[in-house]
Scaffold this motif. Sequence first.
Motif, PDB file in Angstrom:
ATOM      1  N   SER A  84     -26.684 -70.640   6.040  1.00 17.78           N
ATOM      2  CA  SER A  84     -27.529 -70.476   7.216  1.00 17.78           C
ATOM      3  C   SER A  84     -27.546 -69.046   7.744  1.00 17.78           C
ATOM      4  O   SER A  84     -27.822 -68.816   8.910  1.00 17.78           O
ATOM      5  N   SER A  85     -27.248 -68.110   6.869  1.00 16.53           N
ATOM      6  CA  SER A  85     -27.368 -66.730   7.323  1.00 16.53           C
ATOM      7  C   SER A  85     -27.934 -65.851   6.220  1.00 16.53           C
ATOM      8  O   SER A  85     -27.774 -66.126   5.031  1.00 16.53           O
ATOM      9  N   LEU A  86     -28.600 -64.811   6.648  1.00 20.84           N
ATOM     10  CA  LEU A  86     -29.275 -63.915   5.722  1.00 20.84           C
ATOM     11  C   LEU A  86     -28.982 -62.474   6.134  1.00 20.84           C
ATOM     12  O   LEU A  86     -29.030 -62.137   7.312  1.00 20.84           O
ATOM     13  N   THR A  87     -28.659 -61.641   5.162  1.00 18.28           N
ATOM     14  CA  THR A  87     -28.448 -60.227   5.446  1.00 18.28           C
ATOM     15  C   THR A  87     -29.297 -59.409   4.481  1.00 18.28           C
ATOM     16  O   THR A  87     -29.284 -59.648   3.280  1.00 18.28           O
ATOM     17  N   ILE A  88     -30.049 -58.482   5.046  1.00 15.74           N
ATOM     18  CA  ILE A  88     -30.849 -57.578   4.217  1.00 15.74           C
ATOM     19  C   ILE A  88     -30.384 -56.162   4.513  1.00 15.74           C
ATOM     20  O   ILE A  88     -30.335 -55.746   5.663  1.00 15.74           O
ATOM     21  N   ARG A  89     -30.016 -55.451   3.478  1.00 17.06           N
ATOM     22  CA  ARG A  89     -29.631 -54.051   3.620  1.00 17.06           C
ATOM     23  C   ARG A  89     -30.529 -53.210   2.747  1.00 17.06           C
ATOM     24  O   ARG A  89     -30.873 -53.618   1.634  1.00 17.06           O
ATOM     25  N   GLY A  90     -30.876 -52.056   3.238  1.00 15.77           N
ATOM     26  CA  GLY A  90     -31.712 -51.187   2.421  1.00 15.77           C
ATOM     27  C   GLY A  90     -31.541 -49.749   2.836  1.00 15.77           C
ATOM     28  O   GLY A  90     -31.152 -49.457   3.970  1.00 15.77           O
ATOM     29  N   GLN A  91     -31.833 -48.863   1.901  1.00 17.01           N
ATOM     30  CA  GLN A  91     -31.717 -47.455   2.218  1.00 17.01           C
ATOM     31  C   GLN A  91     -32.747 -46.652   1.448  1.00 17.01           C
ATOM     32  O   GLN A  91     -32.983 -46.891   0.274  1.00 17.01           O
ATOM     33  N   ARG A  92     -33.368 -45.733   2.148  1.00 18.35           N
ATOM     34  CA  ARG A  92     -34.296 -44.823   1.481  1.00 18.35           C
ATOM     35  C   ARG A  92     -33.944 -43.418   1.926  1.00 18.35           C
ATOM     36  O   ARG A  92     -33.844 -43.146   3.111  1.00 18.35           O
ATOM     37  N   LYS A  93     -33.746 -42.567   0.970  1.00 24.02           N
ATOM     38  CA  LYS A  93     -33.452 -41.177   1.323  1.00 24.02           C
ATOM     39  C   LYS A  93     -34.750 -40.394   1.259  1.00 24.02           C
ATOM     40  O   LYS A  93     -35.636 -40.712   0.489  1.00 24.02           O
ATOM     41  N   VAL A  94     -34.826 -39.375   2.099  1.00 24.66           N
ATOM     42  CA  VAL A  94     -36.007 -38.515   2.036  1.00 24.66           C
ATOM     43  C   VAL A  94     -35.784 -37.550   0.904  1.00 24.66           C
ATOM     44  O   VAL A  94     -34.843 -36.767   0.920  1.00 24.66           O
TER      45      VAL A  94
END
Lengths: 156, 127
Positions: A84-94
């Motif tokens: 019952s839980s969701l984690t979204i991680r993301g990263q974008r470098k310039v």
Amino acid sequence: MLTRWNEFGFGDFDRHFSVLNSLRREMDRVFGDFERGYGHDYLQASGQGLAPRLSVQDTGAELRVRAEVPGLTQKDLQITVEQSSLTIRGQRKVEEPKGYSVHRQERGQLSFARSFTLPSRIDAEKAVAELKNGVLELTLPKLAEAQPRQIQVRAS
Amino acid sequence: MQTQGSELARPQTGSLTAKTDAQAIEVAPPVDIYENNDEILVVADLPGVPNDALSVRVDGGELLIEGTQRLSEPGPAVRPLAFSRAFRVPNTVDANAISAELTHGVLRVHLAKREAAKPRRIEVKAS
């Protein structure tokens, strides 16, 4: 102007940004962009910087999560689903292209981690994540017990 | 509003997206602009915009970028965004030599400079 240094030392830093933000809002208004505001419609300011525009929809049998993550590829995203839980991680470098001078830089880097408690228990085994045109779409089927059930009313 | 000096870009609002559907929300996408000796490179975030819903053109000295999101399931919860942005293009750019590519929701427009506008190295001959 004298300002109190808070215990983490970031107080002034934050304030500078808020000054910049209000200045930009002012500029947007002057240029007639007030309603639109650069990027703010799909990037929402959060405590940790910019976060993608995100929505959760309940179709009855499943939950659909949609996040706008332009420029991110599979390897930049990390998705964890539990019952019952969701984690979204993301990263974008310039990444500034080499050998170019910079005229304007509004896109900025994107780094986010969002975690939520889902409104119903889901079957993590059958969860599907799809990334297309910079949009992440998650389909999370609900466990049978969590799906809506129609109850027949018997005439007696 | 005036463009001044090396400032290439000029955000513009107005009737550009008048033809997009009423449901869509108009936004100006964030843009990066870079330049080297050969070209001006414009990078814009257009998440959810498929190739066929994107228009990039140079018209009357202005670069126009327009694109509308296509949602797999539009509903009251999510309204599509109609991105639109216009920039004045200096006349050093060759309007016939513009290329663009869209990957992972990021648009890159290459505005090639005219040969005559490129810096040239002048050899100094020893006599």
